[in-house]
Design an enzyme around this catalytic site. Sequence first.
Site, PDB file in Angstrom:
ATOM      1  N   HIS A  88     118.226  19.845  50.290  1.00 21.59           N
ATOM      2  CA  HIS A  88     117.142  19.680  51.264  1.00 21.59           C
ATOM      3  C   HIS A  88     115.868  20.378  50.794  1.00 21.59           C
ATOM      4  CE1 HIS A  88     118.856  23.588  52.779  1.00 21.59           C
ATOM      5  NE2 HIS A  88     117.596  23.869  53.033  1.00 21.59           N
ATOM      6  N   HIS A 135     111.142  26.352  50.506  1.00 19.02           N
ATOM      7  CA  HIS A 135     112.100  26.318  49.400  1.00 19.02           C
ATOM      8  C   HIS A 135     112.643  24.918  49.181  1.00 19.02           C
ATOM      9  CE1 HIS A 135     114.794  27.147  52.907  1.00 19.02           C
ATOM     10  NE2 HIS A 135     115.615  26.319  52.285  1.00 19.02           N
ATOM     11  N   GLU A 152     114.326  20.648  56.426  1.00 16.11           N
ATOM     12  CA  GLU A 152     114.439  21.828  57.289  1.00 16.11           C
ATOM     13  C   GLU A 152     113.026  22.278  57.643  1.00 16.11           C
ATOM     14  OE1 GLU A 152     116.207  25.237  55.360  1.00 16.11           O
ATOM     15  OE2 GLU A 152     116.482  26.325  57.252  1.00 16.11           O
TER      16      GLU A 152
END
Lengths: 134, 134
Positions: B79, B7, B130
Amino acid sequence: MIGKLNHVAIVVPDLDAATKTYRDVLGAKVSEPQTLPAHGVTVVFVLLDNTKVELLLPYGENSPIQAFLDKNPSGGIHHVCYEVKDIIAARDKLKASGARVLGNGEPKIGAHDKPVLFLHPKDFIGTLVELEQA
Amino acid sequence: MIGKLNHVAIVVPDLDAATKTYRDVLGAKVSEPQTLPAHGVTVVFVLLDNTKVELLLPYGENSPIQAFLDKNPSGGIHHVCYEVKDIIAARDKLKASGARVLGNGEPKIGAHDKPVLFLHPKDFIGTLVELEQA
């Protein structure tokens, strides 16, 4: 309207170092660098399993990403690009909803040789959005 | 090592307005909002054809995204999340290459109930990364 995420674009201060980070540290597949003088960038494509990351270095004197790099000297995420089927229909729907299309409002031929438009970050939650006709 | 882009996370100052932008202006499928107290966020998932955008609103007093919103009051991209097969192997390889893992270096259970780690933006071209075990 929007379909796939075509790419995430990251502006980088050092293309060789950024390529090594993605290839050698994160273990991703990367392309050779390609300079696109008409777009004022040299780009390395990071080929993920479902989309791409584009590492962009300013090229030439009037690069459209130079100001971003001046403001973010370590680099950072510059824009996201979503695919649409019909860019003219998408533009007309966006303008009717009050969203601002950058430039003169006419699609240009983008780095993938397809028509693209950029949308104003203030209308999209502080995010520069590119639309590309897929 | 990295596989799919899981994502792109966008921090937003107004989740209802951001959801309408993605649903009504960009014509994307969006989820209902979900509050995740353990993560200090309320999230709406934007379901693209190949990945997700996550619209994140700070929740509670110690939200990890509040400082970003204070610095970027219009919102912005926070992010990117890449999938890895084995997060411990990924972490050990990253640390061996000199990359900094945030926090105590141990994976936490993320918003999708899978182990995640965050990597230092200074080691990844100004981009908070991440990693999620897929």
